[in-house]
Each structure stands twice: as C-alpha cells, then as structure tokens.
Design a protein around this motif. Structure first.
Motif, PDB file in Angstrom:
ATOM      1  N   PRO A  57      12.475  -4.491   4.909  1.00  0.00           N
ATOM      2  CA  PRO A  57      11.388  -4.510   3.924  1.00  0.00           C
ATOM      3  C   PRO A  57      10.756  -3.138   3.723  1.00  0.00           C
ATOM      4  O   PRO A  57      10.326  -2.805   2.614  1.00  0.00           O
ATOM      5  CB  PRO A  57      10.382  -5.497   4.523  1.00  0.00           C
ATOM      6  N   ALA A  58      10.698  -2.341   4.784  1.00  0.00           N
ATOM      7  CA  ALA A  58      10.135  -1.000   4.657  1.00  0.00           C
ATOM      8  C   ALA A  58      10.963  -0.159   3.692  1.00  0.00           C
ATOM      9  O   ALA A  58      10.420   0.536   2.823  1.00  0.00           O
ATOM     10  CB  ALA A  58      10.073  -0.317   6.020  1.00  0.00           C
ATOM     11  N   LEU A  59      12.273  -0.226   3.817  1.00  0.00           N
ATOM     12  CA  LEU A  59      13.140   0.541   2.918  1.00  0.00           C
ATOM     13  C   LEU A  59      13.025   0.036   1.488  1.00  0.00           C
ATOM     14  O   LEU A  59      13.073   0.817   0.532  1.00  0.00           O
ATOM     15  CB  LEU A  59      14.590   0.476   3.392  1.00  0.00           C
ATOM     16  N   GLN A  60      12.885  -1.273   1.317  1.00  0.00           N
ATOM     17  CA  GLN A  60      12.701  -1.821  -0.032  1.00  0.00           C
ATOM     18  C   GLN A  60      11.416  -1.284  -0.655  1.00  0.00           C
ATOM     19  O   GLN A  60      11.392  -0.909  -1.832  1.00  0.00           O
ATOM     20  CB  GLN A  60      12.675  -3.344   0.025  1.00  0.00           C
ATOM     21  N   ALA A  61      10.347  -1.219   0.134  1.00  0.00           N
ATOM     22  CA  ALA A  61       9.072  -0.715  -0.377  1.00  0.00           C
ATOM     23  C   ALA A  61       9.173   0.767  -0.722  1.00  0.00           C
ATOM     24  O   ALA A  61       8.662   1.219  -1.759  1.00  0.00           O
ATOM     25  CB  ALA A  61       7.968  -0.941   0.657  1.00  0.00           C
ATOM     26  N   ILE A  62       9.836   1.531   0.130  1.00  0.00           N
ATOM     27  CA  ILE A  62       9.999   2.961  -0.128  1.00  0.00           C
ATOM     28  C   ILE A  62      10.809   3.176  -1.403  1.00  0.00           C
ATOM     29  O   ILE A  62      10.461   4.013  -2.250  1.00  0.00           O
ATOM     30  CB  ILE A  62      10.673   3.640   1.081  1.00  0.00           C
ATOM     31  N   ALA A  63      11.877   2.416  -1.561  1.00  0.00           N
ATOM     32  CA  ALA A  63      12.713   2.537  -2.754  1.00  0.00           C
ATOM     33  C   ALA A  63      11.948   2.125  -3.998  1.00  0.00           C
ATOM     34  O   ALA A  63      12.074   2.764  -5.056  1.00  0.00           O
ATOM     35  CB  ALA A  63      13.983   1.684  -2.602  1.00  0.00           C
ATOM     36  N   PHE A  64      11.148   1.075  -3.895  1.00  0.00           N
ATOM     37  CA  PHE A  64      10.378   0.639  -5.064  1.00  0.00           C
ATOM     38  C   PHE A  64       9.339   1.687  -5.451  1.00  0.00           C
ATOM     39  O   PHE A  64       9.118   1.953  -6.639  1.00  0.00           O
ATOM     40  CB  PHE A  64       9.692  -0.695  -4.809  1.00  0.00           C
ATOM     41  N   GLY A  65       8.677   2.273  -4.461  1.00  0.00           N
ATOM     42  CA  GLY A  65       7.705   3.314  -4.762  1.00  0.00           C
ATOM     43  C   GLY A  65       8.348   4.476  -5.491  1.00  0.00           C
ATOM     44  O   GLY A  65       7.788   5.014  -6.458  1.00  0.00           O
ATOM     45  N   TRP A  66       9.533   4.876  -5.038  1.00  0.00           N
ATOM     46  CA  TRP A  66      10.278   5.935  -5.727  1.00  0.00           C
ATOM     47  C   TRP A  66      10.621   5.505  -7.156  1.00  0.00           C
ATOM     48  O   TRP A  66      10.425   6.279  -8.100  1.00  0.00           O
ATOM     49  CB  TRP A  66      11.562   6.254  -4.959  1.00  0.00           C
ATOM     50  N   ALA A  67      11.111   4.298  -7.319  1.00  0.00           N
ATOM     51  CA  ALA A  67      11.521   3.812  -8.642  1.00  0.00           C
ATOM     52  C   ALA A  67      10.342   3.770  -9.604  1.00  0.00           C
ATOM     53  O   ALA A  67      10.473   4.152 -10.775  1.00  0.00           O
ATOM     54  CB  ALA A  67      12.152   2.428  -8.513  1.00  0.00           C
ATOM     55  N   GLU A  68       9.196   3.321  -9.120  1.00  0.00           N
ATOM     56  CA  GLU A  68       8.037   3.234 -10.011  1.00  0.00           C
ATOM     57  C   GLU A  68       7.558   4.617 -10.428  1.00  0.00           C
ATOM     58  O   GLU A  68       7.223   4.855 -11.596  1.00  0.00           O
ATOM     59  CB  GLU A  68       6.913   2.450  -9.337  1.00  0.00           C
ATOM     60  N   ASN A  69       7.531   5.564  -9.494  1.00  0.00           N
ATOM     61  CA  ASN A  69       7.119   6.914  -9.830  1.00  0.00           C
ATOM     62  C   ASN A  69       8.060   7.550 -10.852  1.00  0.00           C
ATOM     63  O   ASN A  69       7.628   8.177 -11.824  1.00  0.00           O
ATOM     64  CB  ASN A  69       7.066   7.784  -8.583  1.00  0.00           C
ATOM     65  N   ALA A 129      13.039  -2.635 -14.221  1.00  0.00           N
ATOM     66  CA  ALA A 129      13.740  -3.878 -13.869  1.00  0.00           C
ATOM     67  C   ALA A 129      15.176  -3.592 -13.434  1.00  0.00           C
ATOM     68  O   ALA A 129      15.691  -4.216 -12.487  1.00  0.00           O
ATOM     69  CB  ALA A 129      13.730  -4.835 -15.053  1.00  0.00           C
ATOM     70  N   GLN A 130      15.835  -2.660 -14.107  1.00  0.00           N
ATOM     71  CA  GLN A 130      17.205  -2.300 -13.714  1.00  0.00           C
ATOM     72  C   GLN A 130      17.234  -1.667 -12.321  1.00  0.00           C
ATOM     73  O   GLN A 130      18.123  -1.948 -11.513  1.00  0.00           O
ATOM     74  CB  GLN A 130      17.812  -1.339 -14.736  1.00  0.00           C
ATOM     75  N   LEU A 131      16.261  -0.807 -12.059  1.00  0.00           N
ATOM     76  CA  LEU A 131      16.195  -0.170 -10.741  1.00  0.00           C
ATOM     77  C   LEU A 131      15.894  -1.199  -9.655  1.00  0.00           C
ATOM     78  O   LEU A 131      16.499  -1.177  -8.576  1.00  0.00           O
ATOM     79  CB  LEU A 131      15.137   0.927 -10.750  1.00  0.00           C
ATOM     80  N   VAL A 132      14.974  -2.102  -9.932  1.00  0.00           N
ATOM     81  CA  VAL A 132      14.627  -3.145  -8.956  1.00  0.00           C
ATOM     82  C   VAL A 132      15.848  -4.000  -8.635  1.00  0.00           C
ATOM     83  O   VAL A 132      16.090  -4.363  -7.469  1.00  0.00           O
ATOM     84  CB  VAL A 132      13.462  -4.004  -9.484  1.00  0.00           C
ATOM     85  N   GLN A 133      16.631  -4.324  -9.645  1.00  0.00           N
ATOM     86  CA  GLN A 133      17.827  -5.129  -9.420  1.00  0.00           C
ATOM     87  C   GLN A 133      18.828  -4.405  -8.516  1.00  0.00           C
ATOM     88  O   GLN A 133      19.557  -5.041  -7.740  1.00  0.00           O
ATOM     89  CB  GLN A 133      18.483  -5.459 -10.757  1.00  0.00           C
ATOM     90  N   TRP A 138       0.840  -1.200   0.000  1.00  0.00           N
ATOM     91  CA  TRP A 138       0.000   0.000   0.000  1.00  0.00           C
ATOM     92  C   TRP A 138       0.878   1.254   0.000  1.00  0.00           C
ATOM     93  O   TRP A 138       0.662   2.191  -0.777  1.00  0.00           O
ATOM     94  CB  TRP A 138      -0.894  -0.046   1.229  1.00  0.00           C
ATOM     95  N   LEU A 139       1.876   1.279   0.871  1.00  0.00           N
ATOM     96  CA  LEU A 139       2.774   2.429   0.952  1.00  0.00           C
ATOM     97  C   LEU A 139       3.566   2.635  -0.334  1.00  0.00           C
ATOM     98  O   LEU A 139       3.891   3.775  -0.693  1.00  0.00           O
ATOM     99  CB  LEU A 139       3.748   2.259   2.124  1.00  0.00           C
ATOM    100  N   ALA A 140       3.894   1.548  -1.027  1.00  0.00           N
ATOM    101  CA  ALA A 140       4.689   1.642  -2.253  1.00  0.00           C
ATOM    102  C   ALA A 140       3.854   1.969  -3.479  1.00  0.00           C
ATOM    103  O   ALA A 140       4.402   2.259  -4.543  1.00  0.00           O
ATOM    104  CB  ALA A 140       5.439   0.324  -2.492  1.00  0.00           C
ATOM    105  N   SER A 141       2.539   1.953  -3.340  1.00  0.00           N
ATOM    106  CA  SER A 141       1.667   2.123  -4.499  1.00  0.00           C
ATOM    107  C   SER A 141       1.692   3.545  -5.047  1.00  0.00           C
ATOM    108  O   SER A 141       1.589   4.511  -4.280  1.00  0.00           O
ATOM    109  CB  SER A 141       0.225   1.756  -4.117  1.00  0.00           C
TER     110      SER A 141
END
Length: 231
Positions: free
Chosen positions: A155-167, A188-192, A18-21
């Motif tokens: 996991p919280a930091l991973q979610a925060i980073a993913f939310g930033w990457a997706e935006n 995909a590069q950012l996720v890696q 939810w936070l990463a959405s």
C-alpha cells in the motif's frame, strides 16, 4: 464497534493518504520531470501523447527505479539499517542524469524530512536520514516516512505512485495544456497501470536506471528559454 486492529489499519490508511497528497509541503507541484521540455520539443502535444509519455515514465522509471528504492528504504527503516539507507541514497544521487533532476530529489527529500521531523521527532530513523550526505533523496525519505507511519509495503508503494501520478497529471494540465476533464482521464489511465508498476517494483532484485529519452529532455529543460517548472 471498531477493534484495535481496525483502528490501526485506518490510521495507516489515513497516513498514506496524507503522504500521497499534493498538499504535502515538499514542492512537488513545481517540477514536471522533463514533461515541460517534451512539450517544448513537440513530443507531447495533446492528451494521447501526454498519456503515452507518463505511462512510459511510470513503467520505465517509477516501477524500475523510484519505487524499488522506496521499497528497500521502507525495509531498511524498519530494520534500522543505516548502511543500506546510505547505499540507496548514493544510488539515487549517482543515477540522476541532469542537474535539475538531482536538485529535485534532494530538495524534496530535505523538505519531506523536515515535515517528518515535525510530525514524529522521536522516530528512530530520523538520525539515519539526517546523516545522509549531501542530502537525503526523495524516494529514500518517502519509503522511510511510510514505514514510520505504520504503512505496509505494497500500500505504501501504491500511495507513492499515486502521489507522483497526481502531481504529473496536474503538470500536464498546465503545460500541454489540457482541460481538467482530460486531466482526470489521464489520471485514470495512470491509476489503472499503478498496480502492475507496484508489482514490478516489489519483484525487482535491485533498482534500475535507464530512461535515455527522459534524461535528454531533462537536460534540455535546463537551457529552455521559457518555462513554468523547475525541471
């Protein structure tokens, strides 16, 4: 059968998703964080250059600055440490190099706090965030939100980073422009690269703000003639 522990872990995961959405009502989609100015200057002009720009931003800004602040805020929220939260918030405000960057972190921080107040109005951290002046900043509120929703730190930091990457990937799709498939390759590069960025953040003794080229382009965006984004 699902045990209580399994249910708790599943609930924390759902709250992290939810936070990463990108649908989180904080306005993150309206900011490019200097990317639009980099496109205008010709520094970013295709998929490869967009990947280089965002990977650098992940390594130099997110891993060294934003995520360490969120990590420290997560811990301060659990400890009820108002003084630490105030110090972290002041650091974020003092290290924004352009007015649009400052506006972004305050606007998104306020919006996330409003969302959190509506979701968990009894959370003990809320009065501490409400006391931050002139506004609670995005990474501070995000770290506190993750802690309040029961998320473990990594996991919280991973979610925060993913939310930033997706935006930022979606910003690149619109402004470079890129096709949706190219955008997914970029994401995909950012996720890696996110696990290493999170590990850097977890090992940081203090946050660091030093990304001069990003600061230059953020300042240039303020006087850019034609633009889609607020930063």
């Amino acid at each position: 059968m699902t045990t209580g522990t399994d249910a708790s872990a599943s609930g924390a995961l759902l709250h992290l998703l939810w936070l990463a959405s990108p649908a989180l009502p904080v306005g993150g989609f309206s900011y490019s964080e200097g990317l639009e100015a980099a496109v205008d200057a010709g520094v970013v002009h295709d998929e490869a250059s967009a990947a280089a720009w965002l990977l650098n931003q992940l390594t130099l800004v997110q891993a060294r600055g934003e995520l360490p602040v969120a990590a420290a805020a997560h811990q301060a929220a659990l400890a009820g440490d108002a003084e630490r939260l105030a110090a972290l918030n002041a650091w974020v405000l003092q290290t924004r190099e352009a007015s649009e960057s400052l506006q972004q972190t305050q606007q998104m921080g306020r919006s996330l706090l409003v969302w959190l107040q509506g979701l968990v109005p009894e959370a003990p951290v809320l009065p501490l965030l409400q006391a931050l002046a002139p506004a609670p900043t995005w990474p501070v509120v995000m770290g506190c939100a993750a802690a309040t929703r029961g998320a473990a730190l990594a996991p919280a930091l991973q979610a925060i980073a993913f939310g930033w990457a997706e935006n930022l990937t979606q910003a690149a799709v619109r402004v470079v422009p890129l096709g949706q498939t190219a955008g997914q390759r970029l994401l995909a590069q950012l996720v890696q690269a996110i696990p290493a960025a999170v590990q850097t953040a977890l090992e940081a003794s203090e946050p660091l703000a030093f990304a001069p080229m990003l600061g230059i382009h953020a300042a240039r965006h303020e006087i850019q003639y034609s633009r889609l984004f607020r930063s």
